[in-house]
Write a protein that holds these residues in place. Structure first.
Motif, PDB file in Angstrom:
ATOM      1  N   ALA A   1     -49.837 -27.881  55.621  1.00 52.02           N
ATOM      2  CA  ALA A   1     -50.228 -26.909  54.591  1.00 52.02           C
ATOM      3  C   ALA A   1     -49.412 -25.652  54.732  1.00 52.02           C
ATOM      4  CB  ALA A   1     -51.708 -26.599  54.721  1.00 52.02           C
ATOM      5  N   ALA A   2     -49.477 -24.821  53.659  1.00 50.74           N
ATOM      6  CA  ALA A   2     -48.678 -23.587  53.669  1.00 50.74           C
ATOM      7  C   ALA A   2     -49.206 -22.595  54.694  1.00 50.74           C
ATOM      8  CB  ALA A   2     -48.682 -22.974  52.274  1.00 50.74           C
ATOM      9  N   GLN A   3     -50.530 -22.565  54.872  1.00 47.78           N
ATOM     10  CA  GLN A   3     -51.119 -21.632  55.815  1.00 47.78           C
ATOM     11  C   GLN A   3     -51.041 -22.196  57.238  1.00 47.78           C
ATOM     12  OE1 GLN A   3     -52.164 -18.599  55.070  1.00 47.78           O
ATOM     13  NE2 GLN A   3     -51.622 -18.938  52.922  1.00 47.78           N
ATOM     14  N   PRO A   4     -50.688 -21.354  58.231  1.00 53.46           N
ATOM     15  CA  PRO A   4     -50.623 -21.838  59.616  1.00 53.46           C
ATOM     16  C   PRO A   4     -52.004 -22.239  60.121  1.00 53.46           C
ATOM     17  CG  PRO A   4     -50.444 -19.440  59.540  1.00 53.46           C
ATOM     18  CD  PRO A   4     -50.349 -19.914  58.120  1.00 53.46           C
ATOM     19  N   ARG A   5     -52.063 -23.324  60.896  1.00 52.44           N
ATOM     20  CA  ARG A   5     -53.307 -23.815  61.451  1.00 52.44           C
ATOM     21  C   ARG A   5     -53.154 -23.962  62.963  1.00 52.44           C
ATOM     22  NH1 ARG A   5     -56.778 -26.090  57.533  1.00 52.44           N
ATOM     23  NH2 ARG A   5     -55.836 -26.172  55.452  1.00 52.44           N
ATOM     24  N   ASN A   6     -54.241 -23.694  63.682  1.00 53.03           N
ATOM     25  CA  ASN A   6     -54.220 -23.822  65.130  1.00 53.03           C
ATOM     26  C   ASN A   6     -54.362 -25.281  65.534  1.00 53.03           C
ATOM     27  OD1 ASN A   6     -54.070 -21.003  65.483  1.00 53.03           O
ATOM     28  ND2 ASN A   6     -56.293 -20.817  65.320  1.00 53.03           N
ATOM     29  N   ASP A   7     -53.568 -25.711  66.528  1.00 51.37           N
ATOM     30  CA  ASP A   7     -53.690 -27.070  67.034  1.00 51.37           C
ATOM     31  C   ASP A   7     -54.925 -27.173  67.917  1.00 51.37           C
ATOM     32  OD1 ASP A   7     -51.364 -27.801  65.781  1.00 51.37           O
ATOM     33  OD2 ASP A   7     -50.097 -27.360  67.524  1.00 51.37           O
ATOM     34  N   HIS A   8     -55.638 -28.299  67.807  1.00 48.98           N
ATOM     35  CA  HIS A   8     -56.752 -28.520  68.701  1.00 48.98           C
ATOM     36  C   HIS A   8     -57.011 -30.014  68.818  1.00 48.98           C
ATOM     37  CE1 HIS A   8     -58.705 -28.544  64.725  1.00 48.98           C
ATOM     38  NE2 HIS A   8     -59.595 -29.362  65.279  1.00 48.98           N
ATOM     39  N   THR A   9     -57.686 -30.394  69.858  1.00 50.74           N
ATOM     40  CA  THR A   9     -58.029 -31.792  70.108  1.00 50.74           C
ATOM     41  C   THR A   9     -59.543 -31.922  70.144  1.00 50.74           C
ATOM     42  OG1 THR A   9     -56.025 -32.121  71.410  1.00 50.74           O
ATOM     43  CG2 THR A   9     -57.809 -33.715  71.724  1.00 50.74           C
ATOM     44  N   HIS A  10     -60.047 -32.939  69.448  1.00 53.98           N
ATOM     45  CA  HIS A  10     -61.495 -33.164  69.420  1.00 53.98           C
ATOM     46  C   HIS A  10     -61.771 -34.616  69.802  1.00 53.98           C
ATOM     47  CE1 HIS A  10     -65.685 -32.621  68.243  1.00 53.98           C
ATOM     48  NE2 HIS A  10     -65.607 -33.806  67.622  1.00 53.98           N
ATOM     49  N   PRO A  11     -62.383 -34.855  70.953  1.00 56.46           N
ATOM     50  CA  PRO A  11     -62.695 -36.240  71.345  1.00 56.46           C
ATOM     51  C   PRO A  11     -63.668 -36.877  70.363  1.00 56.46           C
ATOM     52  CG  PRO A  11     -62.913 -34.713  73.194  1.00 56.46           C
ATOM     53  CD  PRO A  11     -62.783 -33.880  71.966  1.00 56.46           C
ATOM     54  N   VAL A  12     -63.412 -38.120  70.027  1.00 54.58           N
ATOM     55  CA  VAL A  12     -64.288 -38.861  69.112  1.00 54.58           C
ATOM     56  C   VAL A  12     -65.087 -39.862  69.921  1.00 54.58           C
ATOM     57  CG1 VAL A  12     -64.379 -40.361  67.104  1.00 54.58           C
ATOM     58  CG2 VAL A  12     -62.625 -38.588  67.244  1.00 54.58           C
ATOM     59  N   PRO A  13     -66.401 -39.727  69.969  1.00 53.79           N
ATOM     60  CA  PRO A  13     -67.227 -40.633  70.773  1.00 53.79           C
ATOM     61  C   PRO A  13     -67.149 -42.074  70.271  1.00 53.79           C
ATOM     62  CG  PRO A  13     -68.455 -38.669  70.133  1.00 53.79           C
ATOM     63  CD  PRO A  13     -67.194 -38.669  69.322  1.00 53.79           C
ATOM     64  N   ALA A  14     -67.403 -43.005  71.162  1.00 58.46           N
ATOM     65  CA  ALA A  14     -67.437 -44.417  70.793  1.00 58.46           C
ATOM     66  C   ALA A  14     -68.497 -44.656  69.724  1.00 58.46           C
ATOM     67  CB  ALA A  14     -67.733 -45.269  72.027  1.00 58.46           C
TER      68      ALA A  14
END
Length: 344
Positions: free
Chosen positions: A259-272
């Motif tokens: 996207a045009a607007q800057p976004r912060n990188d992050h990681t989100h674990p997805v439960p089983a």
């Protein structure tokens, strides 16, 4: 000699009275034509603007026809695509009892004077229906009718059906002025039907073309994946939304947002056992509601159907979406297996 002058005066007065009556009739006709022009303009705006459905427009045409010629009854019949029989018939002016009496009667088969209007694409003005050589009579329970005025509904040489009115409220036969108004309204009905069918075919063609271009989801094991796509309710919105999915080299599941607007990188674990749903704004946006309301309704919809198999889940979201349907929508869902796997 004085007697002759007296007679001449009476004759002049009589002519003035007749002229006044004629002028009043002309004025009334001009007012009717002005009303007809306004109603026809409303009809064209309704069709072109897609504010109402075709059945509503056809009902409005019959109502307008009856009003302009002061008719007690009116009806509009629409032929099927092949012109073989009446697929739609809109009668107006029947009482509740008359409707009940005709409830079990089939739609008119396009015979008699109605068939004449279809076979002979010209206006028809009849002062005595029973005396007309093409008259086929009325079914049991049909209200008695003596006078009739009708016109075939056609556009570009194709007959779509017929519009007719019967029985003026004042008991007089229909005249040439009435006939001109009905012919004009029949022309408006032809344009409405032709435009609606062209619109529907264009939409079907666009949807078919779009579906031919949609990607086929690859095997994403160990993940379960499903997708759904719905076209917009108007063809000019076809083709804006898209989806695709693939496994990256380390067999993770990754979402990339550009996207045009800057976004912060992050990681989100997805439960089983979790389900991740990606969707476009056509699934929830509605011009009459805030975006937050649409998202909230969508979240409730997901919760309601979360236990369904994944393909059934995305179909349920597409079928019961909280949007207005005026934008196309793409849905991509990914379900993580209940056993331990990589997360992304």
């Amino acid at each position: 000699m004085p007697q002759k002058q007296h007679n001449s005066g009476q004759s002049d007065e009589s002519r003035r009275l007749r002229l006044g009556v004629e002028l009043e009739l002309i004025a009334g006709q001009l007012r009717s034509l002005a009303r007809a022009q306004d109603r026809l303009h409303e009809l064209y705006e309704a069709v072109l603007g897609r504010d109402v459905g075709l059945s509503v427009v056809l009902q409005l045409i019959v109502d307008t026809a009856m009003e302009l010629v002061s008719a007690r009854y009116g009806a509009l019949g629409v032929l099927n695509e092949n012109g073989e029989y009446l697929a739609q018939f809109i009668p107006v002016g029947l009482s509740e009892q008359e409707r009940a009496d005709l409830a079990e009667v089939e739609l008119p088969r396009g015979r008699g004077l109605l068939g004449h209007l279809i076979a002979v694409p010209e206006s028809l003005r009849v002062d005595d229906i029973a005396a007309h050589p093409d008259s086929a009579g009325f079914p049991p329970g049909h209200p008695p009718m003596r006078t009739l005025l009708g016109a075939a509904i056609s556009t570009r040489g194709k007959i779509y059906g017929d519009l007719y009115v019967a029985e003026r409220h004042d008991g007089r036969p229909f005249d040439a002025h009435d006939e001109a108004l009905i012919v004009a309204l029949a022309g408006a009905a032809g344009l409405a039907i032709d435009d609606a069918r062209l619109y529907q075919q264009t939409r079907l063609d666009a949807e078919h073309f779009q579906r031919l271009l949609l990607p086929r989801l690859p095997d994403l094991q160990p993940f379960d994946a499903a997708a759904a796509y719905r076209t917009a309710s108007t063809p000019d919105h076809i083709g804006g939304d898209w989806y695709d999915a693939l496994l990256v080299p380390d067999h993770a599941c990754a979402a990339v947002i550009d996207a045009a607007q800057p976004r912060n990188d992050h990681t989100h674990p997805v439960p089983a056992g979790s389900t991740v749903i990606f969707f476009t704004d056509g699934l929830f946006e509605h011009p009459a509601r805030p975006i937050e309301t649409g998202l909230e309704r969508l979240a409730n919809l997901v919760t309601e159907h979360a236990a369904l198999p994944l393909q059934d889940l995305v179909q349920a979201l597409a079928d019961h979406h909280p949007s207005d349907g005026h934008d196309d929508m793409a849905i991509l869902a990914l379900r993580v297996p209940r056993t331990r796997c990589s997360s992304g």
